[in-house]
Enzyme design. Structure first.
Site: not given
Length: 293
Positions: A38-40, A181
């Site tokens: 998971l992206d930050p 994204r």
């Protein structure tokens, strides 16, 4: 050390590796990994394997994911999310809800998606994000992914000193390897105004939901692990073996094929999970053996 799965509700600002490092300390072992980054910026379900369950992670990473996202139309960024630098700003006040619904429908189904330049995809042996941060323009190839659902759940006009934008809330159900994204970027591009992701929460990975997830503070207070047998039974079809079949499986030997095309959890007569197996060449081949590992 208990072998099993920990379902973490990842906080914003933490990398997936940060979460793994914290779970290692809580579990008292370095044998910890996760089943999909998971992206930050994102929050929500991060499936963490402890002990023998780390051998499940490659298979769990391939399961279906569900996300809740917010997309801003009218701005594009270098990373396709709010963490990147602004690339372009265009008025989006002419975009109506019907156009957004049409745009999400066009991005539903089997699609070819180009990952973000700042991503973990490897380019000539190096992660794309490392090349991008070094100033290199990264050419990434489109990959086939499946978006099962891309549903608009909210539509808001935003008037600010920076311009007129539209914020879209959406629920996305998708295959492994899908970048939300990129969906935000492509929706904005298709509507002619650009777009980027401003919020993301993962609510499900395979069978594991955010309702089952614990925060890191909760885990620090009481560290609980979903037992390996329970974790396997939740994620894969279950096959109960005879004593003879169980003996063969423990030694990595093939048994008669199952009626399933994907991985199957093999369980001993006493309820222990012994292995994951897949049908190959007319028989069921153990691909991960837990017993004795």
């Amino acid at each position: 050390m208990a072998d099993g799965v920990v379902i973490v509700d990842k906080p914003a600002g933490w990398t997936s590796h940060d979460v793994v490092a914290r779970v290692r300390r809580l579990a008292g072992t370095r044998r910890v990994g996760h089943a999909g980054t998971l992206d930050p910026m994102a929050t929500g379900v991060l499936v963490v394997g402890v002990g023998k369950a780390t051998r499940l992670l490659g298979y769990l990473a391939l399961t279906e994911k569900v996300y809740e996202a917010t997309i801003r139309l009218g701005q594009s960024t270098t990373t396709d999310d709010a963490e990147g630098e602004l690339l372009e700003r265009r008025p989006a006040d002419h975009i109506d809800e019907a156009a957004v619904h049409a745009g999400t429908r066009a991005l539903t189904g089997v699609i070819h998606q180009v990952p973000p330049q700042v991503s973990a995809v490897k380019v000539r042996g190096q992660r794309a994000y490392r090349r991008a941060r070094a100033g290199e323009t990264v050419e990434l190839k489109a990959r086939e992914v499946t978006v099962h659902e891309f549903t608009v759940t909210g539509f808001r006009r935003v008037d600010s000193p920076d311009g007129a934008f539209v914020d879209v809330d959406a629920r996305v159900t998708c295959s492994s390897g899908t970048y939300i994204r990129s969906l935000a970027r492509d929706l904005g591009a298709d509507l002619g105004v650009g777009g980027h992701l401003t919020a993301l929460r993962r609510t499900r990975v395979g069978p594991y939901t955010v309702e089952q997830a614990a925060t890191l503070d909760e885990l620090a207070a009481e560290f609980t692990v979903m037992p390996l047998a329970e974790a396997v039974a939740a994620a894969f079809p279950v096959r109960r073996l005879s004593a003879g079949e169980a003996r063969r499986v423990v030694h990595g030997h093939r048994i008669s094929p199952s009626g399933h095309s994907g991985p199957v959890g093999l369980f001993a007569p006493d309820g222990r999970v012994l292995a994951l197996a897949e049908n190959r060449s007319g028989s069921s081949q153990p691909v991960v053996v837990f017993a004795g590992s």
